[in-house]
Design a protein around this motif. Sequence first.
Motif, PDB file in Angstrom:
ATOM      1  N   LEU A 136      13.761  38.373  -3.706  1.00  0.00           N
ATOM      2  CA  LEU A 136      14.462  39.275  -3.165  1.00  0.00           C
ATOM      3  C   LEU A 136      13.670  39.449  -1.628  1.00  0.00           C
ATOM      4  O   LEU A 136      14.356  39.657  -0.719  1.00  0.00           O
ATOM      5  CB  LEU A 136      14.386  40.850  -3.971  1.00  0.00           C
ATOM      6  N   ALA A 137      12.792  39.473  -1.737  1.00  0.00           N
ATOM      7  CA  ALA A 137      11.813  39.914  -0.349  1.00  0.00           C
ATOM      8  C   ALA A 137      12.076  38.556   0.474  1.00  0.00           C
ATOM      9  O   ALA A 137      12.260  38.861   1.627  1.00  0.00           O
ATOM     10  CB  ALA A 137      10.170  39.869  -0.619  1.00  0.00           C
ATOM     11  N   ASN A 138      11.915  37.577  -0.097  1.00  0.00           N
ATOM     12  CA  ASN A 138      12.198  36.344   0.929  1.00  0.00           C
ATOM     13  C   ASN A 138      13.707  36.195   1.397  1.00  0.00           C
ATOM     14  O   ASN A 138      13.945  35.975   2.528  1.00  0.00           O
ATOM     15  CB  ASN A 138      11.911  34.971   0.245  1.00  0.00           C
ATOM     16  N   LEU A 139      14.641  36.645   0.609  1.00  0.00           N
ATOM     17  CA  LEU A 139      15.951  36.620   0.727  1.00  0.00           C
ATOM     18  C   LEU A 139      16.407  37.865   1.809  1.00  0.00           C
ATOM     19  O   LEU A 139      16.946  37.439   2.906  1.00  0.00           O
ATOM     20  CB  LEU A 139      16.959  36.849  -0.433  1.00  0.00           C
ATOM     21  N   SER A 140      15.648  38.847   1.758  1.00  0.00           N
ATOM     22  CA  SER A 140      15.963  39.869   2.536  1.00  0.00           C
ATOM     23  C   SER A 140      15.161  39.755   3.851  1.00  0.00           C
ATOM     24  O   SER A 140      15.956  40.053   5.079  1.00  0.00           O
ATOM     25  CB  SER A 140      15.364  41.206   2.168  1.00  0.00           C
ATOM     26  N   GLY A 141      14.155  38.680   4.157  1.00  0.00           N
ATOM     27  CA  GLY A 141      13.643  38.404   5.474  1.00  0.00           C
ATOM     28  C   GLY A 141      14.443  37.253   5.917  1.00  0.00           C
ATOM     29  O   GLY A 141      14.205  37.108   7.438  1.00  0.00           O
ATOM     30  N   ALA A 142      15.567  36.696   5.627  1.00  0.00           N
ATOM     31  CA  ALA A 142      16.199  35.386   6.062  1.00  0.00           C
ATOM     32  C   ALA A 142      17.966  35.927   6.290  1.00  0.00           C
ATOM     33  O   ALA A 142      18.143  35.963   7.330  1.00  0.00           O
ATOM     34  CB  ALA A 142      16.165  34.335   5.072  1.00  0.00           C
ATOM     35  N   VAL A 143      18.518  36.262   5.128  1.00  0.00           N
ATOM     36  CA  VAL A 143      20.037  36.514   5.390  1.00  0.00           C
ATOM     37  C   VAL A 143      20.222  37.529   6.217  1.00  0.00           C
ATOM     38  O   VAL A 143      20.918  37.637   7.340  1.00  0.00           O
ATOM     39  CB  VAL A 143      20.645  36.576   3.904  1.00  0.00           C
ATOM     40  N   PRO A 144      19.846  38.735   5.810  1.00  0.00           N
ATOM     41  CA  PRO A 144      20.313  40.159   6.865  1.00  0.00           C
ATOM     42  C   PRO A 144      19.979  39.690   8.387  1.00  0.00           C
ATOM     43  O   PRO A 144      20.366  40.191   9.152  1.00  0.00           O
ATOM     44  CB  PRO A 144      19.491  41.231   6.248  1.00  0.00           C
ATOM     45  N   THR A 145      18.464  39.249   8.477  1.00  0.00           N
ATOM     46  CA  THR A 145      17.943  39.069   9.894  1.00  0.00           C
ATOM     47  C   THR A 145      19.005  37.844  10.550  1.00  0.00           C
ATOM     48  O   THR A 145      19.257  38.011  11.807  1.00  0.00           O
ATOM     49  CB  THR A 145      16.705  38.408   9.601  1.00  0.00           C
ATOM     50  N   LEU A 146      19.659  37.080   9.758  1.00  0.00           N
ATOM     51  CA  LEU A 146      20.706  36.066  10.603  1.00  0.00           C
ATOM     52  C   LEU A 146      21.917  36.706  10.987  1.00  0.00           C
ATOM     53  O   LEU A 146      22.524  36.527  11.753  1.00  0.00           O
ATOM     54  CB  LEU A 146      20.775  34.848   9.541  1.00  0.00           C
ATOM     55  N   LEU A 147      22.508  37.429   9.883  1.00  0.00           N
ATOM     56  CA  LEU A 147      23.899  37.744  10.070  1.00  0.00           C
ATOM     57  C   LEU A 147      24.183  39.287  10.301  1.00  0.00           C
ATOM     58  O   LEU A 147      25.418  39.620  10.678  1.00  0.00           O
ATOM     59  CB  LEU A 147      24.422  37.564   8.545  1.00  0.00           C
ATOM     60  N   LEU A 148      22.998  40.317  10.098  1.00  0.00           N
ATOM     61  CA  LEU A 148      23.305  41.513  10.333  1.00  0.00           C
ATOM     62  C   LEU A 148      23.670  41.645  11.933  1.00  0.00           C
ATOM     63  O   LEU A 148      24.812  42.409  12.074  1.00  0.00           O
ATOM     64  CB  LEU A 148      22.488  42.361  10.184  1.00  0.00           C
TER      65      LEU A 148
END
Length: 591
Positions: A136-148
């Motif tokens: 979850l921590a790694n996913l949150s560091g990647a996907v929201p950073t890219l798409l938000l």
Amino acid sequence: MQGDQGQWEIDNDLAGALYAADPASFLAHGFSVALLGAVYLTRPGAGALAVLYVAFHGIANCLAIALWAWRRYKPLAFSARRWIDLHAMRNLALHSAPGLSIWLAFQNDSTDLATAHTVLLVALAALAYVANGLSLANLSGAVPTLLLPATVLHLLQPRHNGFALGVVLAVFIVGIYLFSAQYRGLFRGIVKARVAQERLAETVARQNVVIEEASLAKTRFFAAASHDLRQPLHAIGLLAHVLTDRTTSAQERDETAEHIINNIESLNHLFNQVLDLARIESGVTQVISQHFRMSELLMRIERQFRPAAAAKGLALRVAPTTCIAYTDPVLLERVLMNLVSNAVRYTERGSIWVGVRHNADPARCRIEVRDSGIGIAPHEHELIFEDFYQVPLGPQSRQIGHGLGLSTVRRLSRLLGGEPSLRSDTGRGTTVCIPLTTGDERLITSSITAPLSMSAFIEHRRILCVDDDPANLEALGALLARWGCVVRVCRDELAAVRAISEGFMPDVLLCDYQIDRRQTGIEALRAVREALRRRGHTQLVSVMMTGDVASPELAALAAEGVPVLHKPVTATRLRRTLDSLLQPHGENAAA
């Protein structure tokens, strides 16, 4: 502890999975750096912001490669959890530059450029989901950073259906989080199943080792027992041939006969020790505790071993004591006999001391047997309690004994509720301590050294004896009659029930276990109890006698509280057992 171990396994597998997916990510981000640089740095009027985004993205990708290489060549530099946290921080740095670079597309009038840039970010987000969805921590560091950033810009600055694209991006982010949650749950389940399987395999392996060790121990036991049994038999056979030689003198025959007697005694002693071990291991040896004076038991030990000690020039000292013990005096006597016998056997000069020492706890005490013998090296303190283990005496010394005395001591001590302790060193003698429970002088019912006839608990009692051996019945009936009992002897279950139907209401049932090939004493015991119950007589003391040491039925019978006496049963053991069971304070419990 198992939960911590399981989490460690999950973290270890998770760290491996995250770093294993990195090479594909490096290629994708390298392509992204090149593409963004070609698009934005070549456009007229490219500003410092575009250079900053592209440069930061390239540097972050290089740092990510360095972290991957560090993990590859120094995997033990950090714990698995620390490697996961470092990977999450790396994700945040690596994906922030391409995510924020969408602002460059919105600074241009081209709608197609913003759409194409968004498609690139979605592609990177999809790759990030595949590579980082397990954490979850790694996913949150990647996907929201890219798409938000792209989602916010499309929603706030819509152009040519850009609002719809922003909604789609928001739904895409939510969908990724939902799917990743299922993904993580499946992963954890797989890891836990693997860990459980590994633990099961380890348990099976340990059990296999235990089984193999038990098998080897059994093999060594029988090999040693066979050797020690064959030795005196071999000597007896040779000595017997000497007796048949008519040319030998009377003195030589007397000496030969004495050697035969000594070997027979050695053989009988070994048989008794092996049978003791078998009885204890089978669970049919019972503890019949009573309150008694330790001085009386120590007096018996002193009388038995003083001649042997004196013959070797040893001083056997038994300390006077007023201690009252509460335990089984017969089993405790066997413990002390083994200890004092060893002390006499392995002490060449000096003395042997036997006595009681009191603890701070008034309910406990200990009996010590101390000698000035050869002693035992510290590394052998545990080994000497193993079956057939004997301390090496050197090439000039003949190995004596059978190595069963101390193993019997430990088993009997545990049966009595204690653990023997040992203090010894080579050349400094040995002290063995046996813990005991103290008793109450007011509850002493008889002296353990008094003649059997002094106890009156058994007199005038009606005793029913069941045994299919006429000689055993005759001897048992005669003995009980001399003790003042009213005796009825029966050959089988039917005769016993018939005696009850004729009006003989026994107080005690003495029954042999193996009556014949079709019947056991347990069946006879049940039949007698049922016959008495129908006549309203429920108070019955039952004692089983047997030569069997391994029957599970006997173990179950002993667990029910029915005493099991193993043949040969001495008159003393039988009398004390009956007296103990027939005491007024224990009669109901023994019925």
